[in-house]
Design an enzyme around this catalytic site. Structure first.
Site, PDB file in Angstrom:
ATOM      1  N   LYS A   1     -18.108  -3.691  -6.295  1.00  0.00           N
ATOM      2  CA  LYS A   1     -17.710  -2.385  -5.758  1.00  0.00           C
ATOM      3  C   LYS A   1     -18.169  -2.251  -4.297  1.00  0.00           C
ATOM      4  O   LYS A   1     -17.382  -1.905  -3.414  1.00  0.00           O
ATOM      5  CB  LYS A   1     -18.316  -1.256  -6.599  1.00  0.00           C
TER       6      LYS A   1
ATOM      7  N   ASP B   1     -14.744   2.663  -9.012  1.00  0.00           N
ATOM      8  CA  ASP B   1     -15.882   3.472  -9.440  1.00  0.00           C
ATOM      9  C   ASP B   1     -15.453   4.302 -10.656  1.00  0.00           C
ATOM     10  O   ASP B   1     -14.363   4.106 -11.194  1.00  0.00           O
ATOM     11  CB  ASP B   1     -16.393   4.355  -8.293  1.00  0.00           C
TER      12      ASP B   1
END
Ligand code: SF4
Length: 218
Positions: free
Chosen positions: A121, A140
């Protein structure tokens, strides 16, 4: 399975709703975004933005962070949660950036993932926001949840699978900003506990809404 024209409509609708598809973390230097993103794990961007100005004022360079006492960094980031691990990662990553990357944040996924505390991420966010690499997908909780509701994924909660599925369908030049817009939409409209479907621009394209609506009609 969404068809390309509907995917385009979703991307366009979010773009119209949130013209600025930008990360809400505040930073001046590339490595500050890297560390702000590290701090944002299990924490809100708002909270991170409250602590980073003092942290980066006390340690105004990579050298300063690399030489910092972990215990002192902990004091600045205490309210972000998991502060011991995060402080250790920030100091160790600063040292690695200096020793192995000439003080620059690397620009490949492979190199980014070598840095302490950096996962896909964070790496995708750096690739997209700093280096403007096309096709990155920042996964996310907002992204996973909203894409499942829309029907852009098969409903997976696995970040890696969601990333793979979204990479395959999103326009490469839009994917990074699209993910930032999902975060904005997740905060403003498609909230986890109570999505405000009546005021959602994505309603015509949302599998969840269509399912709920058809049950109302039946
Ligand atoms: S229609 Fe409702 S569930 Fe679907 S994206 Fe919008 S707010 Fe979320």
């Amino acid at each position: 399975m969404k068809q390309p024209d509907e995917i385009f409509s979703i991307v366009t609708a979010l773009k119209d709703e949130y013209p600025e598809g930008i990360c809400s973390l505040q930073y001046d230097k590339d490595y500050e975004l890297l560390f702000a993103t590290r701090l944002a794990a299990q924490c809100t961007d708002e909270r991170v933005n409250q602590v980073t100005p003092a942290l980066f004022a006390r340690f105004p360079s990579l050298d300063a962070l690399a030489e910092a006492e972990v215990s002192e960094v902990e004091q600045y980031i205490h309210s972000c949660g998991f502060f011991r691990t995060k402080a250790k990662d920030i100091v160790a990553a600063s040292q690695m950036l200096l020793s192995e990357f000439e003080g620059r944040v690397p620009h490949t996924m492979e190199e980014l993932l070598r840095l302490p505390g950096v996962g896909r991420k964070t790496a995708n966010l750096i690739l997209g926001d700093i280096y403007h690499v096309p096709g990155v997908v920042i996964v996310d909780t907002h992204c996973i949840r909203i894409c499942a509701l829309l029907g852009l994924t098969d409903g997976t909660k696995d970040p890696g699978k969601a990333e793979t599925q979204l990479r395959a369908i999103l326009p490469a030049e839009e994917s990074n900003d699209f993910c930032h817009r999902l975060v904005l939409h997740g905060r403003a409209v498609c909230r986890a506990r109570r999505p405000d479907c009546d005021n959602c621009t994505l309603r015509p394209h949302c599998d969840f809404f269509q399912r709920e609506h058809s049950q109302d009609d039946s």
